[in-house]
Design a protein around this motif. Structure first.
Motif, mmCIF file in Angstrom:
data_model
loop_
_atom_site.group_PDB
_atom_site.id
_atom_site.type_symbol
_atom_site.label_atom_id
_atom_site.label_comp_id
_atom_site.label_asym_id
_atom_site.label_seq_id
_atom_site.Cartn_x
_atom_site.Cartn_y
_atom_site.Cartn_z
ATOM 1 N N GLY A 94 0.816 -1.219 0.000
ATOM 2 C CA GLY A 94 0.000 0.000 0.000
ATOM 3 C C GLY A 94 0.842 1.258 0.000
ATOM 4 N N ARG A 95 1.899 1.265 0.797
ATOM 5 C CA ARG A 95 2.811 2.422 0.809
ATOM 6 C C ARG A 95 3.499 2.597 -0.530
ATOM 7 N N ALA A 96 3.929 1.502 -1.135
ATOM 8 C CA ALA A 96 4.585 1.578 -2.441
ATOM 9 C C ALA A 96 3.622 2.103 -3.499
ATOM 10 N N ALA A 97 2.378 1.660 -3.445
ATOM 11 C CA ALA A 97 1.385 2.155 -4.401
ATOM 12 C C ALA A 97 1.148 3.645 -4.205
ATOM 13 N N HIS A 98 1.106 4.098 -2.967
ATOM 14 C CA HIS A 98 0.873 5.514 -2.696
ATOM 15 C C HIS A 98 2.069 6.356 -3.131
ATOM 16 N N HIS A 99 3.266 5.856 -2.880
ATOM 17 C CA HIS A 99 4.463 6.603 -3.258
ATOM 18 C C HIS A 99 4.652 6.681 -4.769
ATOM 19 N N THR A 100 4.090 5.735 -5.511
ATOM 20 C CA THR A 100 4.178 5.811 -6.972
ATOM 21 C C THR A 100 3.097 6.699 -7.570
#
Length: 125
Positions: A94-100
């Motif tokens: 989820g964090r990776a998706a948000h950061h992208t």
């Protein structure tokens, strides 16, 4: 006579655990197919699948213990592994998706991203 009733109750409990696990895995599958964005799909795939897998593995553990007297350390380790790693991996994905830059889905025009607001607020301090 009492032993047979106890065996029947244990068998029913094992069946209920297996049905519980199957229901949650099935609902997880439907959630992944039906939900609109990565965050809701991630929620469905980790929360429901974790409950489903844990239910099935606990049912298998109880079956082996009740029917054969086997205490399976592999099943216990598997249950612990799934319960510990699934929430952490969901958080990281989820964090990776948000950061992208993937924004949460919204049915109206007022799209609110509480995580982005919290990051901005923390940077302003």
């Amino acid at each position: 006579m009492i032993e047979t009733w106890i065996e029947i109750i244990v068998d029913i409990f094992i069946i209920l655990l297996l049905l519980f696990g199957t229901f949650f895995i099935f609902s997880s599958t439907i959630g992944v197919l039906r939900f609109p964005d990565v965050y809701t799909r991630l929620h469905a795939s980790t929360k429901a699948a974790t409950l489903g897998i844990a239910g099935i593995m606990i049912g298998a553990f109880l079956f082996l213990f009740a029917e054969h007297g086997i205490v399976s350390g592999k099943l216990l380790l598997g249950i612990m592994f799934v319960l510990l790693t699934a929430p952490v991996s969901a958080h990281m994905i989820g964090r990776a998706a948000h950061h992208t830059g993937i924004k949460p889905w919204s049915s109206n025009d007022k799209q609110q991203d509480a995580y982005a607001d919290a990051i901005k607020e923390q940077k302003n301090k």
